[in-house]
Design a protein around this motif. Structure first.
Motif, PDB file in Angstrom:
ATOM      1  N   TYR A 242       0.825  -1.210   0.000  1.00 33.44           N
ATOM      2  CA  TYR A 242       0.000   0.000   0.000  1.00 33.44           C
ATOM      3  C   TYR A 242       0.859   1.260   0.000  1.00 33.44           C
ATOM      4  O   TYR A 242       0.570   2.221  -0.730  1.00 33.44           O
ATOM      5  CB  TYR A 242      -0.916  -0.019   1.218  1.00 33.44           C
ATOM      6  CG  TYR A 242      -1.921   1.094   1.243  1.00 33.44           C
ATOM      7  CD1 TYR A 242      -3.117   0.994   0.548  1.00 33.44           C
ATOM      8  CD2 TYR A 242      -1.687   2.266   1.970  1.00 33.44           C
ATOM      9  CE1 TYR A 242      -4.048   2.017   0.571  1.00 33.44           C
ATOM     10  CE2 TYR A 242      -2.606   3.290   2.001  1.00 33.44           C
ATOM     11  CZ  TYR A 242      -3.791   3.163   1.299  1.00 33.44           C
ATOM     12  OH  TYR A 242      -4.700   4.185   1.316  1.00 33.44           O
ATOM     13  N   PHE A 243       1.912   1.267   0.811  1.00 34.19           N
ATOM     14  CA  PHE A 243       2.738   2.469   0.949  1.00 34.19           C
ATOM     15  C   PHE A 243       3.653   2.715  -0.257  1.00 34.19           C
ATOM     16  O   PHE A 243       4.156   3.826  -0.429  1.00 34.19           O
ATOM     17  CB  PHE A 243       3.578   2.383   2.220  1.00 34.19           C
ATOM     18  CG  PHE A 243       2.773   2.383   3.490  1.00 34.19           C
ATOM     19  CD1 PHE A 243       1.608   3.121   3.594  1.00 34.19           C
ATOM     20  CD2 PHE A 243       3.165   1.624   4.591  1.00 34.19           C
ATOM     21  CE1 PHE A 243       0.842   3.120   4.762  1.00 34.19           C
ATOM     22  CE2 PHE A 243       2.416   1.611   5.758  1.00 34.19           C
ATOM     23  CZ  PHE A 243       1.254   2.356   5.837  1.00 34.19           C
ATOM     24  N   THR A 268       3.624   6.250   4.850  1.00 32.59           N
ATOM     25  CA  THR A 268       3.337   5.771   6.204  1.00 32.59           C
ATOM     26  C   THR A 268       2.878   6.915   7.091  1.00 32.59           C
ATOM     27  O   THR A 268       1.925   6.787   7.872  1.00 32.59           O
ATOM     28  CB  THR A 268       4.592   5.122   6.813  1.00 32.59           C
ATOM     29  OG1 THR A 268       5.115   4.152   5.908  1.00 32.59           O
ATOM     30  CG2 THR A 268       4.282   4.457   8.138  1.00 32.59           C
ATOM     31  N   ASN A 271      -0.651   7.967   6.318  1.00 30.72           N
ATOM     32  CA  ASN A 271      -1.607   7.003   6.859  1.00 30.72           C
ATOM     33  C   ASN A 271      -1.881   7.267   8.343  1.00 30.72           C
ATOM     34  O   ASN A 271      -3.017   7.145   8.815  1.00 30.72           O
ATOM     35  CB  ASN A 271      -1.066   5.583   6.680  1.00 30.72           C
ATOM     36  CG  ASN A 271      -2.040   4.523   7.149  1.00 30.72           C
ATOM     37  OD1 ASN A 271      -3.014   4.206   6.462  1.00 30.72           O
ATOM     38  ND2 ASN A 271      -1.783   3.969   8.306  1.00 30.72           N
ATOM     39  N   THR A 275      -5.868   8.632   9.811  1.00 33.84           N
ATOM     40  CA  THR A 275      -6.559   7.747  10.748  1.00 33.84           C
ATOM     41  C   THR A 275      -7.559   8.508  11.612  1.00 33.84           C
ATOM     42  O   THR A 275      -8.599   7.965  12.004  1.00 33.84           O
ATOM     43  CB  THR A 275      -5.538   7.035  11.668  1.00 33.84           C
ATOM     44  OG1 THR A 275      -4.651   6.260  10.863  1.00 33.84           O
ATOM     45  CG2 THR A 275      -6.236   6.110  12.655  1.00 33.84           C
ATOM     46  N   SER A 286      -7.559  12.984   3.080  1.00 29.86           N
ATOM     47  CA  SER A 286      -6.600  12.168   2.328  1.00 29.86           C
ATOM     48  C   SER A 286      -6.035  12.950   1.145  1.00 29.86           C
ATOM     49  O   SER A 286      -4.816  12.974   0.921  1.00 29.86           O
ATOM     50  CB  SER A 286      -7.271  10.876   1.834  1.00 29.86           C
ATOM     51  OG  SER A 286      -7.597  10.036   2.915  1.00 29.86           O
ATOM     52  N   THR A 314      -6.473   3.412  -4.697  1.00 37.16           N
ATOM     53  CA  THR A 314      -6.481   2.983  -3.289  1.00 37.16           C
ATOM     54  C   THR A 314      -7.849   3.107  -2.610  1.00 37.16           C
ATOM     55  O   THR A 314      -8.043   2.522  -1.541  1.00 37.16           O
ATOM     56  CB  THR A 314      -5.462   3.800  -2.470  1.00 37.16           C
ATOM     57  OG1 THR A 314      -5.824   5.196  -2.510  1.00 37.16           O
ATOM     58  CG2 THR A 314      -4.056   3.628  -3.026  1.00 37.16           C
TER      59      THR A 314
END
Length: 339
Positions: A242-243, A268, A271, A275, A286, A314
């Protein structure tokens, strides 16, 4: 249904606002021109990384299911992953996936407590590996973060704290039922006083039953150290896939001067920040976070196009493909009550 409709409206509205911003900033012709000139080999690799993320998630679910003697094929685990991806994408804090997955497993004659334990333990491992992954990245790239993203560090720490809180609560539930029940009783009592929960005693009986099942099954999983090692490994692969996606998108614009590890570190970091955004898919946050953090790598006139591609791969892929599996299961009578 009202909450679901509201969440979908938020998602569509956020997408419309962002696309309007993208078109008004550079113009539709400029945007289309950039997309035509992409190196689609890297876009394909980015998409395959997202598929890798889903497959790794399916494998993790399957490993946990087998550890509790649940008969579930890898394909069934993949379907459950995609349904979870869909419901996570349309609910705040990615909170809707697990209830849908529990219901999906119960329809296959899997005990509710066992299903909940599988998903709860998966969440513990995911959050634990994510926390360790993030801490290692921050330590290794501390100077880079300090020099380039000091203003966002507090948000990232808050995200880590929230993740740590989830981990601690679930670990506590697996080792000490009495304390966990006391905490939940206190929370439910407060919720009843503000009239969010009506029948506290009924809810407590159900909670106690689920805690017993969760405790029993989590002990079985914890004792199987090999299982924890395998799922932790696949979770690390899942997160890395994902990263890395933003770097591959970066390469699709025929740029290659940015440091690979710095971009993974920023992914990272992003992310950890999103959150704490209480909107479906962290909509708005995002895109804004990507714009501000990855703007140091992308040329300014490419960044908006990069955000569009990143969100499609994503996020909107999760909704699109996840909805297909959800519709199929709904038509077969599996998830109709959840939806």
């Amino acid at each position: 249904m009202k909450n679901k409709t509201f969440n979908i409206i938020i998602i569509v509205l956020s997408a419309v606002i962002f696309m309007s911003f993208a078109i008004s900033t550079k113009g539709l012709g400029h945007l289309i021109g950039q997309l035509k000139n992409l190196n689609y080999f890297w876009i394909l690799l980015s998409s395959l990384l997202m598929v890798t993320y889903w497959i790794a998630d399916s494998i993790i679910l399957n490993i946990f299911a087998k550890s509790l003697s649940v008969k579930q094929t890898l394909w069934e685990s993949f379907k459950m992953t995609m349904i979870g991806q869909f419901f996570n994408s349309i609910t705040p804090f990615y909170s809707g996936g697990q209830p849908a997955q529990v219901y999906f497993m119960m329809k296959r004659d899997i005990n509710c407590g066992v299903a909940s334990s599988i998903l709860a333990m998966k969440l513990v491992v995911y959050q634990g590996v994510l926390a360790i992954y993030s801490i290692i990245i921050v330590i290794l790239k501390f100077t880079f973060f300090k020099n380039n993203m000091s203003n966002f560090f507090c948000l990232a720490v808050l995200g880590l704290i929230i993740n740590a809180g989830v981990i601690l609560f679930l670990v506590l539930a697996s080792i000490n039922k009495r304390v966990t029940k006391g905490i939940l009783t206190f929370i439910l009592t407060i919720l009843s006083k503000i009239r969010i929960v009506k029948n506290v005693n009924k809810v407590l009986l159900r909670v106690e039953e689920e805690l017993d099942n969760f405790h029993k099954n989590s002990v079985l999983i914890i004792r199987n150290f090999g299982t924890l090692i395998w799922v932790s490994l696949f979770t690390a692969i899942q997160l890395t896939a994902y990263f890395v996606i933003p770097y591959f998108i970066y390469r699709s614009f025929n740029m290659n001067s940015a440091d690979f590890f710095n971009m993974v570190a920023v992914g990272t970091f992003l992310n950890m920040i999103v959150t704490i955004i209480p909107l479906p898919g962290a909509s708005g946050g995002s895109e804004g976070g990507f714009y501000m953090l990855f703007g140091m790598f992308f040329r300014r006139y490419y960044i908006v196009s990069a955000i569009i591609i990143w969100r499609i791969i994503t996020y909107y892929f999760c909704i699109a493909f996840g909805s297909i599996f959800t519709i199929v299961e709904k038509n077969s009578g599996t998830i109709s009550e959840v939806a």
